[in-house]
Scaffold this motif. Sequence first.
Motif, PDB file in Angstrom:
ATOM      1  N   ALA A 194      -4.405  -0.698   0.246  1.00 43.73           N
ATOM      2  CA  ALA A 194      -3.582  -2.126   0.260  1.00 43.73           C
ATOM      3  C   ALA A 194      -4.357  -3.145   1.049  1.00 43.73           C
ATOM      4  O   ALA A 194      -4.737  -2.945   1.867  1.00 43.73           O
ATOM      5  CB  ALA A 194      -2.301  -1.922   0.911  1.00 43.73           C
ATOM      6  N   LEU A 195      -4.494  -4.328   0.277  1.00 43.42           N
ATOM      7  CA  LEU A 195      -4.892  -5.587   0.943  1.00 43.42           C
ATOM      8  C   LEU A 195      -4.078  -6.617   0.701  1.00 43.42           C
ATOM      9  O   LEU A 195      -3.691  -6.714  -0.333  1.00 43.42           O
ATOM     10  CB  LEU A 195      -6.465  -5.873   0.524  1.00 43.42           C
ATOM     11  CG  LEU A 195      -6.956  -6.997   1.179  1.00 43.42           C
ATOM     12  CD1 LEU A 195      -8.761  -6.668   1.064  1.00 43.42           C
ATOM     13  CD2 LEU A 195      -6.882  -8.295   0.261  1.00 43.42           C
ATOM     14  N   ALA A 196      -4.026  -7.479   1.891  1.00 48.32           N
ATOM     15  CA  ALA A 196      -2.827  -8.608   1.991  1.00 48.32           C
ATOM     16  C   ALA A 196      -3.477  -9.798   2.460  1.00 48.32           C
ATOM     17  O   ALA A 196      -4.350  -9.719   3.582  1.00 48.32           O
ATOM     18  CB  ALA A 196      -1.593  -8.180   2.371  1.00 48.32           C
TER      19      ALA A 196
ATOM     20  N   LEU B 253       3.161  -6.086   7.404  1.00 43.36           N
ATOM     21  CA  LEU B 253       4.131  -5.366   7.032  1.00 43.36           C
ATOM     22  C   LEU B 253       4.035  -4.962   5.794  1.00 43.36           C
ATOM     23  O   LEU B 253       4.154  -3.897   5.318  1.00 43.36           O
ATOM     24  CB  LEU B 253       5.593  -6.305   6.738  1.00 43.36           C
ATOM     25  CG  LEU B 253       5.906  -6.500   8.528  1.00 43.36           C
ATOM     26  CD1 LEU B 253       7.121  -7.656   8.156  1.00 43.36           C
ATOM     27  CD2 LEU B 253       6.199  -5.248   9.338  1.00 43.36           C
ATOM     28  N   ALA B 254       3.452  -5.746   4.872  1.00 40.33           N
ATOM     29  CA  ALA B 254       3.037  -5.386   3.371  1.00 40.33           C
ATOM     30  C   ALA B 254       2.088  -4.297   2.943  1.00 40.33           C
ATOM     31  O   ALA B 254       2.226  -3.178   2.253  1.00 40.33           O
ATOM     32  CB  ALA B 254       2.669  -6.684   2.629  1.00 40.33           C
TER      33      ALA B 254
ATOM     34  N   ALA C  51       8.559  -1.876  -2.503  1.00 37.27           N
ATOM     35  CA  ALA C  51       9.057  -1.719  -1.053  1.00 37.27           C
ATOM     36  C   ALA C  51       8.492  -2.673  -0.015  1.00 37.27           C
ATOM     37  O   ALA C  51       9.273  -3.047   0.731  1.00 37.27           O
ATOM     38  CB  ALA C  51       8.927  -0.291  -0.799  1.00 37.27           C
ATOM     39  N   ALA C  52       7.394  -2.653  -0.215  1.00 37.75           N
ATOM     40  CA  ALA C  52       6.513  -3.762   0.783  1.00 37.75           C
ATOM     41  C   ALA C  52       7.258  -5.333   0.512  1.00 37.75           C
ATOM     42  O   ALA C  52       7.326  -5.970   1.834  1.00 37.75           O
ATOM     43  CB  ALA C  52       5.217  -3.988   0.350  1.00 37.75           C
ATOM     44  N   HIS C  53       7.494  -5.896  -0.733  1.00 40.22           N
ATOM     45  CA  HIS C  53       8.265  -6.927  -0.644  1.00 40.22           C
ATOM     46  C   HIS C  53       9.873  -7.093   0.136  1.00 40.22           C
ATOM     47  O   HIS C  53       9.975  -8.142   0.726  1.00 40.22           O
ATOM     48  CB  HIS C  53       8.540  -7.221  -2.091  1.00 40.22           C
ATOM     49  CG  HIS C  53       9.415  -8.375  -2.411  1.00 40.22           C
ATOM     50  ND1 HIS C  53       8.749  -9.763  -2.156  1.00 40.22           N
ATOM     51  CD2 HIS C  53      10.455  -8.615  -2.913  1.00 40.22           C
ATOM     52  CE1 HIS C  53       9.613 -10.721  -2.584  1.00 40.22           C
ATOM     53  NE2 HIS C  53      10.819 -10.056  -3.052  1.00 40.22           N
TER      54      HIS C  53
ATOM     55  N   ALA D 159       8.002 -15.973   5.446  1.00 43.39           N
ATOM     56  CA  ALA D 159       6.950 -14.990   5.496  1.00 43.39           C
ATOM     57  C   ALA D 159       6.496 -14.565   4.162  1.00 43.39           C
ATOM     58  O   ALA D 159       7.370 -14.157   3.230  1.00 43.39           O
ATOM     59  CB  ALA D 159       7.437 -13.625   6.454  1.00 43.39           C
ATOM     60  N   TYR D 160       5.135 -14.890   3.820  1.00 45.49           N
ATOM     61  CA  TYR D 160       4.758 -14.769   2.330  1.00 45.49           C
ATOM     62  C   TYR D 160       3.469 -14.121   2.359  1.00 45.49           C
ATOM     63  O   TYR D 160       2.576 -14.268   3.340  1.00 45.49           O
ATOM     64  CB  TYR D 160       4.639 -16.153   1.534  1.00 45.49           C
ATOM     65  CG  TYR D 160       5.883 -16.766   1.279  1.00 45.49           C
ATOM     66  CD1 TYR D 160       6.421 -16.473   0.043  1.00 45.49           C
ATOM     67  CD2 TYR D 160       6.281 -17.804   2.158  1.00 45.49           C
ATOM     68  CE1 TYR D 160       7.731 -17.213  -0.282  1.00 45.49           C
ATOM     69  CE2 TYR D 160       7.336 -18.493   1.701  1.00 45.49           C
ATOM     70  CZ  TYR D 160       8.302 -18.173   0.682  1.00 45.49           C
ATOM     71  OH  TYR D 160       9.322 -18.800   0.303  1.00 45.49           O
ATOM     72  N   THR D 161       3.134 -13.439   1.384  1.00 47.22           N
ATOM     73  CA  THR D 161       1.875 -12.558   1.291  1.00 47.22           C
ATOM     74  C   THR D 161       1.496 -12.387  -0.022  1.00 47.22           C
ATOM     75  O   THR D 161       2.363 -11.982  -0.727  1.00 47.22           O
ATOM     76  CB  THR D 161       1.801 -11.497   2.293  1.00 47.22           C
ATOM     77  OG1 THR D 161       0.420 -10.783   2.391  1.00 47.22           O
ATOM     78  CG2 THR D 161       2.586 -10.494   1.800  1.00 47.22           C
ATOM     79  N   THR D 162       0.134 -12.295  -0.290  1.00 46.28           N
ATOM     80  CA  THR D 162      -0.272 -11.534  -1.512  1.00 46.28           C
ATOM     81  C   THR D 162      -0.164 -10.050  -1.138  1.00 46.28           C
ATOM     82  O   THR D 162      -0.348  -9.695  -0.010  1.00 46.28           O
ATOM     83  CB  THR D 162      -1.707 -11.992  -1.850  1.00 46.28           C
ATOM     84  OG1 THR D 162      -2.640 -11.474  -0.752  1.00 46.28           O
ATOM     85  CG2 THR D 162      -1.771 -13.638  -2.037  1.00 46.28           C
ATOM     86  N   LEU D 163      -0.393  -9.268  -2.270  1.00 51.17           N
ATOM     87  CA  LEU D 163      -0.836  -7.845  -2.101  1.00 51.17           C
ATOM     88  C   LEU D 163      -1.291  -7.333  -3.417  1.00 51.17           C
ATOM     89  O   LEU D 163      -0.998  -7.460  -4.392  1.00 51.17           O
ATOM     90  CB  LEU D 163       0.492  -7.109  -1.751  1.00 51.17           C
ATOM     91  CG  LEU D 163       0.463  -5.630  -1.483  1.00 51.17           C
ATOM     92  CD1 LEU D 163      -0.391  -5.239  -0.143  1.00 51.17           C
ATOM     93  CD2 LEU D 163       1.728  -4.834  -1.602  1.00 51.17           C
ATOM     94  N   VAL D 164      -2.709  -6.477  -3.075  1.00 55.82           N
ATOM     95  CA  VAL D 164      -3.034  -5.653  -4.139  1.00 55.82           C
ATOM     96  C   VAL D 164      -3.187  -4.325  -3.595  1.00 55.82           C
ATOM     97  O   VAL D 164      -3.780  -3.981  -2.590  1.00 55.82           O
ATOM     98  CB  VAL D 164      -4.390  -6.087  -4.558  1.00 55.82           C
ATOM     99  CG1 VAL D 164      -5.527  -6.214  -3.555  1.00 55.82           C
ATOM    100  CG2 VAL D 164      -5.244  -5.375  -5.641  1.00 55.82           C
ATOM    101  N   ALA D 165      -2.923  -3.118  -4.184  1.00 54.59           N
ATOM    102  CA  ALA D 165      -2.567  -1.813  -3.792  1.00 54.59           C
ATOM    103  C   ALA D 165      -2.846  -0.932  -4.973  1.00 54.59           C
ATOM    104  O   ALA D 165      -2.605  -1.111  -5.930  1.00 54.59           O
ATOM    105  CB  ALA D 165      -1.175  -1.723  -3.124  1.00 54.59           C
TER     106      ALA D 165
END
Length: 386
Positions: A89-91, A106-107, A158-160, A174-180
């Motif tokens: 996972a990378l955010a 957290l993500a 779940a990360a969201h 609190a915002y983030t991208t995520l690729v997993a």
Amino acid sequence: MEYATRYDVGDRKRASGINEDSVAVSVFEEGHRSGLRAGDDAGESDPGGVRGGARVDADRGAARGAGAGDAYDGSEAGAPENRSAFAFALADGAGGHDAGDVASYLATTRALEELSPVAARAARSDPGPFGIDVNDAVLPDEPDAASLEAAVEEAVVAAHREVVGYAAESGTAAYTTLVAGVCVGGRCHYGWVGDSRAYLVNAARDRIELLTKDHAVVEELRDRGEVDDVAAHVHPRGNEITRALGGTGDADPETATVPVDTETAPVYAEDVLFVTSDGLIDAQTDAPVLYDRYVESGHDEEVAASVREAVVTDAELRDYVLRTDSLADAAEDLIDLANERGGKDNLSLLLARDPGLPSTPDDRPLRRALEPELLEDRATVILREE
């Protein structure tokens, strides 16, 4: 398997900035019987990595598993008795919001909490490569691509919810991208939200393929034909994404959801999985100036060439990965490249490969890319619905 991770705040933010990116990797390294050896001579030199057990090199940021450097050709003699499955996972926490660094942490940690057992169960369900008859054993059912993509989607949601819950409790945005994803059995099952990206770089074909498609304003403009590929590299709105994990705390953390795009791609021994935040390819600090120059020139080809020279291109990403056998060195060089081009934003990346997989087929095209060209965007800004 082998992997390397790197993080950097970026030259422009080095004095006072904070790195809001996070990377998490979980490796399931399975060894059995005699293991896979480099060659007939057990004592021969091993330039590609350590065999006989996984290790982590803290200085270089690389982990190498048994069998590193050996390609499984599908024959009985080459069948691996060590194999790997891993989750990643990378955010990239949204810059300009209150808690981007918390959101990315957290993500990635929640996504890996969900996906690590998925990877282990998927590997355990298939003892076939070891030639073991387990008809009387109770093993998990071997998952198909659809079920693994669904698991990735559930992990991202779940990360969201984890980030939404934090926003609700803390009262901060609190915002983030995520690729997993989960990579097992020669397939990578992955999903993403935002503009962090995943690629496959294949040494056998000298090719880089983009596996994700940005949830971003510039991507939509290009889809509508309003900008070409050169303008997309340096567009003034390149820092605006249209989808992210988290929020301002208004949603219910128990039921909050987010649309997740998922895909599955075959992976071969000559592939490097390359996952990165947009800071690596969005290093150019003069992008708006370059954009104006290109548009005002009437899309002149000489100006287009100067834009390509100034930004980090897909061809450069490919070349930096393929020019060295060491993933750690490649990762270090890529960070240096981004900083040399301006170091505008935080940088994070993951490089991973499994030389124990089957070799790249030579009788058919790969066709794994979602898009033929890469886009170059900049520091993240969330566009909220009105």
